[in-house]
Scaffold this motif. Sequence first.
Motif, mmCIF file in Angstrom:
data_model
loop_
_atom_site.group_PDB
_atom_site.id
_atom_site.type_symbol
_atom_site.label_atom_id
_atom_site.label_comp_id
_atom_site.label_asym_id
_atom_site.label_seq_id
_atom_site.Cartn_x
_atom_site.Cartn_y
_atom_site.Cartn_z
ATOM 1 N N UNK A 238 -4.044 3.877 -8.318
ATOM 2 C CA UNK A 238 -3.655 2.475 -8.453
ATOM 3 C C UNK A 238 -2.557 2.013 -7.533
ATOM 4 N N UNK A 239 -2.074 2.893 -6.642
ATOM 5 C CA UNK A 239 -1.020 2.474 -5.712
ATOM 6 C C UNK A 239 -1.520 1.360 -4.802
ATOM 7 N N UNK A 240 -0.636 0.432 -4.476
ATOM 8 C CA UNK A 240 -1.007 -0.687 -3.619
ATOM 9 C C UNK A 240 -0.892 -0.352 -2.139
ATOM 10 N N UNK A 241 -0.110 0.670 -1.800
ATOM 11 C CA UNK A 241 0.044 1.046 -0.396
ATOM 12 C C UNK A 241 0.480 2.505 -0.331
ATOM 13 N N UNK A 242 0.282 3.114 0.841
ATOM 14 C CA UNK A 242 0.615 4.526 1.040
ATOM 15 C C UNK A 242 1.197 4.660 2.447
ATOM 16 N N UNK A 243 2.481 4.952 2.521
ATOM 17 C CA UNK A 243 3.198 5.043 3.793
ATOM 18 C C UNK A 243 3.621 6.493 4.004
ATOM 19 N N UNK A 244 3.311 7.037 5.181
ATOM 20 C CA UNK A 244 3.666 8.427 5.459
ATOM 21 C C UNK A 244 4.927 8.511 6.313
ATOM 22 N N UNK A 245 5.693 9.555 6.071
ATOM 23 C CA UNK A 245 6.912 9.813 6.829
ATOM 24 C C UNK A 245 6.554 10.597 8.093
ATOM 25 N N UNK A 246 7.262 10.371 9.199
ATOM 26 C CA UNK A 246 8.337 9.376 9.381
ATOM 27 C C UNK A 246 7.757 7.972 9.523
ATOM 28 N N UNK A 247 8.577 6.973 9.238
ATOM 29 C CA UNK A 247 8.118 5.587 9.297
ATOM 30 C C UNK A 247 9.216 4.741 9.936
ATOM 31 N N UNK A 248 8.844 3.560 10.397
ATOM 32 C CA UNK A 248 9.809 2.622 10.957
ATOM 33 C C UNK A 248 10.293 1.691 9.837
ATOM 34 N N UNK A 249 11.599 1.594 9.674
ATOM 35 C CA UNK A 249 12.158 0.816 8.570
ATOM 36 C C UNK A 249 11.714 -0.650 8.621
ATOM 37 N N UNK A 250 11.681 -1.242 9.812
ATOM 38 C CA UNK A 250 11.294 -2.643 9.920
ATOM 39 C C UNK A 250 9.851 -2.853 9.470
ATOM 40 N N UNK A 251 8.985 -1.882 9.786
ATOM 41 C CA UNK A 251 7.587 -1.977 9.364
ATOM 42 C C UNK A 251 7.498 -1.857 7.841
ATOM 43 N N UNK A 252 8.245 -0.916 7.264
ATOM 44 C CA UNK A 252 8.248 -0.763 5.805
ATOM 45 C C UNK A 252 8.720 -2.046 5.134
ATOM 46 N N UNK A 253 9.780 -2.655 5.653
ATOM 47 C CA UNK A 253 10.301 -3.888 5.065
ATOM 48 C C UNK A 253 9.246 -4.993 5.101
ATOM 49 N N UNK A 254 8.487 -5.072 6.188
ATOM 50 C CA UNK A 254 7.421 -6.073 6.290
ATOM 51 C C UNK A 254 6.324 -5.802 5.258
ATOM 52 N N UNK A 255 6.014 -4.531 5.061
ATOM 53 C CA UNK A 255 4.967 -4.183 4.096
ATOM 54 C C UNK A 255 5.421 -4.482 2.667
#
Length: 229
Positions: free
Chosen positions: A94-111
Amino acid sequence: MRILVIEDDLALSAGLCFELDSSGYLTVAAYNCSKAEQLIWSDHFDLVLLDVNLPDGNGFDLCRIIKQARPELPVIFLTANDLEEDVLNGFDLGAEDYVTKPFHMKVLLRRVEALLRRVGKAAAEAPAGRWSDGFLTLDFSALTAQRGEETLSITPNEYKLLRELTGHTGKILTRQILLERLWDCGGNFIDDHTLTVTMNRLRSKIEDDVHTYIKTVRGMGYIWKGVQR
């Protein structure tokens, strides 16, 4: 907006909370499953950022608990577990999104921003909490499904897909629209294969030789054919 950050890496947790707080959110940090579960039951949050590998348990199991307790609460996995089976498991829970590390903080904030905006819009436009044609009965509030006399086992993500489809009966929902509304793939973060797998699995659960509900429009998307009675 209040965000629960469940991350056992203290430096990463502090960095996430700092960036989110600087962007206007209010964050609460939890470093293990026990504290996170306590907060879920006792406090209000608009979003959860969730790691998979935690010192006292597994983020997948915690996501299952969160979705059972607060099915409307959006979850974004933030983890180094990048295998396809892990990603699919996260969405099936049921997760709405799945982000893998490493990630860009600005992209995460947008998501985060896009997900909260989409959840708010969906809540305002949400269709009725129940759909039934006498054979198939879907209760989106209780997260239950019945086909004839059989009680179905439907994942949270499949419920979200059903809610989108039944809310737009007779209209084509393109694959792109479904992916954006369900999993925020505007930046091609999610493989289109995920939707195909979920749709095929859903069909096998709700349809039989007599009752068909989902029509594939080749090259475009899907139409819900069911007629509510």
